[in-house]
Design an enzyme around this catalytic site. Sequence first.
Site, PDB file in Angstrom:
ATOM      1  CE  LYS A  38     -43.522   2.667 -19.274  1.00  0.00           C
ATOM      2  NZ  LYS A  38     -44.056   3.295 -20.502  1.00  0.00           N
ATOM      3  CB  ALA A  88     -40.259   2.187 -25.362  1.00  0.00           C
ATOM      4  CG  ASP A  89     -42.377   6.652 -20.706  1.00  0.00           C
ATOM      5  OD1 ASP A  89     -43.303   5.961 -20.256  1.00  0.00           O
ATOM      6  OD2 ASP A  89     -42.380   7.897 -20.670  1.00  0.00           O
ATOM      7  CD  GLN A  90     -43.828   9.693 -27.954  1.00  0.00           C
ATOM      8  OE1 GLN A  90     -45.037   9.541 -27.870  1.00  0.00           O
ATOM      9  NE2 GLN A  90     -43.181   9.658 -29.094  1.00  0.00           N
ATOM     10  CB  ALA A  98     -36.529   7.123 -23.088  1.00  0.00           C
TER      11      ALA A  98
END
Length: 204
Positions: A64, A80-82, A117
Amino acid sequence: MTASLWRAPAPLLLASASPTRRALLEAAGLPVETRSPGIDERALEAERPGDGPQDLARRLATAKALAVAAASPDRVVVGADQVLDLDGEVFHKPADLRGARDHLARLQGRTHALHAAVAVAVGGRLADAFVETARLAMRPLDGAAIDTYLAVAGARVLGSVGAYQLEGPGIHLFARIEGDHTTILGLPLLPLLARLRARDLLAF
């Protein structure tokens, strides 16, 4: 003239359409602009099916950040990612309320992890990436309790992995939570601010 904590000439560019992540950064006093990265997360996940949940979260956050940074190499970009991890199994956002009910039925009475993250791109290149983890113990819930929760929470649960939002009725689902609240919301602020500070991007 109002003092600013942010030292870069242009606002921080958030590679996400998440209003929660933007609100966290703005509440911390940072000027923020958002841009959707436009990546196919499931296709990226399928490219490396052997990745563990933490590695997957880091790879998606990085993709991203770099996708947005490629078009704006002069900007500081945060992606960001979860990932929700139940004993190594990754959960995605439920497609509908039936899917949400199924997710909750599997999560109830068990402890799962949320891996959040963050990737930071500077000058069009990856400068840093990290993962923070929170652990959440969901109460034992029978079908009637799950149905009551979904009736109260409504369709908004479809916007969250695990079909809950702790800042809403989802807080009733849990017996114990271990981890920073911003990690649970998908953008661990303390380590991110520390990394921005180390790059002399914050006033103090």
